[in-house]
Design an enzyme around this catalytic site. Structure first.
Site, PDB file in Angstrom:
ATOM      1  CB  THR A  21      48.582  19.183  85.347  1.00 56.80           C
ATOM      2  OG1 THR A  21      47.409  19.530  86.067  1.00 56.80           O
ATOM      3  CG2 THR A  21      49.803  19.596  86.158  1.00 56.80           C
ATOM      4  CG  ASN A  22      45.481  23.552  84.823  1.00 53.24           C
ATOM      5  OD1 ASN A  22      45.131  23.733  85.979  1.00 53.24           O
ATOM      6  ND2 ASN A  22      44.737  22.878  83.957  1.00 53.24           N
TER       7      ASN A  22
END
Ligand code: CTP
Ligand code: CA
Length: 214
Positions: A21-22
């Site tokens: 993810t980020n």
């Protein structure tokens, strides 16, 4: 107007218990959804996982992966008058997702990633969207130049560009500063709460700039 907004990060599964993810918090997209609902628009918020409450009066679709976000946008965008793409969509996703948890064995592990579909970049030609189109640009250098390229390439009416290397704005922050690149002009929106930038962006979608995209 009917307004579709994407927000938050995506989660790309590696195996049943892990994902990529980020750093997106979703705050910018949720602030835009809230501002758009307050301005009297009918809002559909399509979001990856965040810790935020869904703004009142907003229709909500929760997704996880970039592929799920793509499908949701493709389903709803053709009925909308404006699309605002604030999500931080993963650019790559694991090529294969094993059904079982990956066990620890060698000293290093290589994951093969493949490119995700560009959701915003599919709005015009693939999804046939003719409404007002707003993209974001997360940059760490050459912010204005890169944003202009994204505006052209993705057929946007407006690109809101952030310098994501700055700690005091963007990602998890409550403030934002942005360069707003329109087709015919560029504006600097100086550092202010994300809510203020959200209201400004929403004020632009109903404005004179009806799209001329061919
Ligand atoms: N975007 C999207 N789907 C993707 C990637 C990006 O819809 N698979 C959208 C984002 O929501 C944003 C815009 O495209 O509105 C620009 O995202 P950004 O990450 O800044 O640019 P990219 O085109 O992905 O290029 P790069 O990350 O290499 O700068
Ligand atoms: Ca990207």
């Amino acid at each position: 107007m009917k307004v579709l907004i994407t927000a938050g990060p995506t989660r790309e599964p590696i195996d049943p218990v892990r994902y990529l993810t980020n750093r997106s918090s979703g705050k910018m997209g949720y602030a835009i959804a809230n501002a758009a609902a307050h301005a009297g628009h009918q809002v559909l918020l399509i979001s990856g996982p965040t810790a935020l409450d869904v703004p009142e009066g907003v229709d909500f679709l929760q997704i996880e992966s970039a592929e799920e976000m793509y499908q949701a946008v493709a389903d709803y965008l053709p009925r909308m008058d404006a699309g605002i793409f604030a999500a931080a969509v993963a650019d790559y996703t694991p090529a294969v997702v094993p059904e079982q948890k990956i066990k620890k064995s060698d000293d290093s592990l290589t994951l093969k990633l493949v490119k995700t579909k560009d959701i915003l970049g599919s709005a015009r030609e693939i999804m046939g969207f003719r409404g007002f189109l707003v993209g974001f640009a997360a940059e760490t250098e050459n912010v204005e130049e890169n944003a202009k390229l994204k505006l052209q390439k993705k057929g946007c009416d407006l690109v809101v560009a952030n310098d994501v290397s700055r700690r005091d704005i963007g990602f998890d922050s409550s403030d934002n500063e942005a360069i707003l690149v329109f087709r015919d002009r560029t504006e600097l929106f100086e550092k202010a709460p994300k809510h203020d930038l959200a209201m400004y962006i929403v004020s632009m979608i109903g404005g004179a700039g009806v799209t001329t995209f061919k």
